[in-house]
Scaffold this motif. Sequence first.
Motif, PDB file in Angstrom:
ATOM      1  N   LEU A 116      62.570   5.705  89.434  1.00 10.39           N
ATOM      2  CA  LEU A 116      62.213   6.539  88.281  1.00 10.39           C
ATOM      3  C   LEU A 116      62.041   7.971  88.780  1.00 10.39           C
ATOM      4  N   GLY A 117      62.830   8.892  88.194  1.00  5.36           N
ATOM      5  CA  GLY A 117      62.762  10.275  88.680  1.00  5.36           C
ATOM      6  C   GLY A 117      63.176  11.262  87.603  1.00  5.36           C
ATOM      7  N   PRO A 118      63.182  12.564  87.948  1.00  6.54           N
ATOM      8  CA  PRO A 118      63.415  13.622  86.970  1.00  6.54           C
ATOM      9  C   PRO A 118      64.779  13.544  86.276  1.00  6.54           C
ATOM     10  N   GLU A 119      65.735  12.863  86.913  1.00  9.05           N
ATOM     11  CA  GLU A 119      67.072  12.777  86.310  1.00  9.05           C
ATOM     12  C   GLU A 119      67.129  11.717  85.204  1.00  9.05           C
ATOM     13  N   ASP A 120      66.083  10.940  85.044  1.00 11.31           N
ATOM     14  CA  ASP A 120      66.128   9.812  84.109  1.00 11.31           C
ATOM     15  C   ASP A 120      65.759  10.207  82.685  1.00 11.31           C
ATOM     16  N   ARG A 121      66.529   9.637  81.738  1.00  9.04           N
ATOM     17  CA  ARG A 121      66.282   9.807  80.296  1.00  9.04           C
ATOM     18  C   ARG A 121      65.952   8.416  79.763  1.00  9.04           C
ATOM     19  N   ILE A 122      64.669   8.244  79.493  1.00 11.31           N
ATOM     20  CA  ILE A 122      64.108   6.892  79.355  1.00 11.31           C
ATOM     21  C   ILE A 122      63.891   6.477  77.899  1.00 11.31           C
ATOM     22  N   LEU A 123      64.342   5.261  77.603  1.00  4.48           N
ATOM     23  CA  LEU A 123      63.955   4.594  76.354  1.00  4.48           C
ATOM     24  C   LEU A 123      63.025   3.442  76.727  1.00  4.48           C
ATOM     25  N   ILE A 124      61.809   3.476  76.194  1.00  6.91           N
ATOM     26  CA  ILE A 124      60.841   2.387  76.417  1.00  6.91           C
ATOM     27  C   ILE A 124      61.083   1.301  75.366  1.00  6.91           C
ATOM     28  N   ILE A 125      61.085   0.059  75.819  1.00  5.36           N
ATOM     29  CA  ILE A 125      61.296  -1.080  74.907  1.00  5.36           C
ATOM     30  C   ILE A 125      60.187  -2.109  75.132  1.00  5.36           C
ATOM     31  N   ILE A 150      62.865   9.695  75.911  1.00  2.00           N
ATOM     32  CA  ILE A 150      63.682   9.846  74.697  1.00  2.00           C
ATOM     33  C   ILE A 150      62.962   9.229  73.505  1.00  2.00           C
ATOM     34  N   GLY A 151      62.350   8.087  73.713  1.00  2.00           N
ATOM     35  CA  GLY A 151      61.645   7.449  72.612  1.00  2.00           C
ATOM     36  C   GLY A 151      61.212   6.057  73.019  1.00  2.00           C
ATOM     37  N   ALA A 152      60.731   5.311  72.024  1.00  2.18           N
ATOM     38  CA  ALA A 152      60.280   3.939  72.273  1.00  2.18           C
ATOM     39  C   ALA A 152      60.764   3.055  71.134  1.00  2.18           C
ATOM     40  N   GLY A 153      61.201   1.853  71.495  1.00  2.00           N
ATOM     41  CA  GLY A 153      61.628   0.878  70.492  1.00  2.00           C
ATOM     42  C   GLY A 153      60.811  -0.386  70.648  1.00  2.00           C
ATOM     43  N   VAL A 154      60.230  -0.859  69.562  1.00  2.00           N
ATOM     44  CA  VAL A 154      59.515  -2.135  69.623  1.00  2.00           C
ATOM     45  C   VAL A 154      60.067  -3.050  68.548  1.00  2.00           C
ATOM     46  N   VAL A 155      60.009  -4.334  68.840  1.00  2.00           N
ATOM     47  CA  VAL A 155      60.566  -5.291  67.893  1.00  2.00           C
ATOM     48  C   VAL A 155      59.586  -5.475  66.731  1.00  2.00           C
ATOM     49  N   ILE A 156      58.323  -5.754  67.041  1.00  2.00           N
ATOM     50  CA  ILE A 156      57.339  -5.974  65.973  1.00  2.00           C
ATOM     51  C   ILE A 156      56.126  -5.079  66.188  1.00  2.00           C
ATOM     52  N   GLU A 157      55.887  -4.230  65.221  1.00  2.00           N
ATOM     53  CA  GLU A 157      54.677  -3.387  65.239  1.00  2.00           C
ATOM     54  C   GLU A 157      53.658  -3.990  64.287  1.00  2.00           C
ATOM     55  N   LYS A 158      52.424  -4.174  64.779  1.00  2.00           N
ATOM     56  CA  LYS A 158      51.353  -4.602  63.888  1.00  2.00           C
ATOM     57  C   LYS A 158      50.706  -3.326  63.349  1.00  2.00           C
ATOM     58  N   GLY A 159      51.256  -2.861  62.226  1.00  2.00           N
ATOM     59  CA  GLY A 159      50.903  -1.548  61.683  1.00  2.00           C
ATOM     60  C   GLY A 159      49.417  -1.393  61.422  1.00  2.00           C
ATOM     61  N   PHE A 160      48.766  -2.495  61.069  1.00  2.00           N
ATOM     62  CA  PHE A 160      47.345  -2.432  60.697  1.00  2.00           C
ATOM     63  C   PHE A 160      46.450  -2.192  61.911  1.00  2.00           C
ATOM     64  N   GLN A 161      46.982  -2.299  63.140  1.00  2.00           N
ATOM     65  CA  GLN A 161      46.158  -2.023  64.330  1.00  2.00           C
ATOM     66  C   GLN A 161      46.224  -0.550  64.750  1.00  2.00           C
ATOM     67  N   GLY A 162      47.123   0.199  64.146  1.00  2.00           N
ATOM     68  CA  GLY A 162      47.078   1.654  64.281  1.00  2.00           C
ATOM     69  C   GLY A 162      47.744   2.253  65.512  1.00  2.00           C
ATOM     70  N   GLY A 163      48.159   1.423  66.461  1.00  2.00           N
ATOM     71  CA  GLY A 163      48.757   1.962  67.690  1.00  2.00           C
ATOM     72  C   GLY A 163      50.043   2.742  67.420  1.00  2.00           C
ATOM     73  N   GLY A 164      50.865   2.230  66.526  1.00  2.00           N
ATOM     74  CA  GLY A 164      52.145   2.889  66.214  1.00  2.00           C
ATOM     75  C   GLY A 164      51.914   4.263  65.615  1.00  2.00           C
ATOM     76  N   ASP A 165      50.969   4.353  64.707  1.00  2.00           N
ATOM     77  CA  ASP A 165      50.714   5.651  64.072  1.00  2.00           C
ATOM     78  C   ASP A 165      50.158   6.648  65.078  1.00  2.00           C
ATOM     79  N   ARG A 166      49.346   6.147  66.014  1.00  2.00           N
ATOM     80  CA  ARG A 166      48.824   7.050  67.068  1.00  2.00           C
ATOM     81  C   ARG A 166      49.973   7.575  67.926  1.00  2.00           C
TER      82      ARG A 166
END
Length: 194
Positions: A116-125, A150-166
């Motif tokens: 993992l270094g400065p040249e990397d363009r990362i998508l978190i899954i 670059i961003g993050a992709g998750v399969v299931i977000e439990k919206g009511f726990q608030g982590g996604g909105d944060r």
Amino acid sequence: MQMKLLQDRILKDGQVKEGNILKVDSFLNHQIDIDLLGRIGEEFSRQFAGSGVNKILTIEASGIAIACATAVCFHCPILFAKKTKSLNIAGDVYTSKVESFTHKTVNDIIVSKSFLGPEDRILIIDDFLANGKAILGLSDLVRQAGATLIGAGVVIEKGFQGGGDRIRSMGIDLCSLAIVESMDPVRGIVFRKD
Ligand code: G4P
């Protein structure tokens, strides 16, 4: 954009357990439906197309399969952070702490500085997003390495726990393929409207 095929599968095969746990282990994180997994990978690659992702970052264990399905579409490697209870691992590693609200544990997560270094363009899954601690820990590793998130992709977000909105409010481009707005063993599952 949420994924109708996935929402329908959650409604068909997901089980709502006490303690706000959604069990999807018949198709996602114990036994895995490989056709659905492929469609999930394609969906993430569509949603982050053109962003120059060159590495997928996830965390062991259940994130790995989903990260692989996504990496197949980006033709890039995946890197998974390892969890460890005590930080006595020698060597050049980036580390962060991840507290699990669901499991009531704190893990140190580590990745080797070689990968993992400065040249990397990362998508978190990851598979689930509840309080968001796993994604925040992974994004901390990206920051330490001087890589681009670059961003993050998750399969299931439990919206009511608030982590996604944060996470969204921090300016991270978060794509959740199904956002559960509420769930109850009797009343069932309701998804957030797009
Ligand atoms: P957070 O990262 O968003 O803060 O979530 P939290 O600590 O609460 O969740 C930690 C673990 O619990 C994660 O797995 C996550 O995938 C899982 N999890 C959270 N909510 C649910 C749920 O409703 N259903 C299921 N099946 N899992 C849930 P992990 O600790 O990374 O373990 P692993 O299974 O990936 O090894």
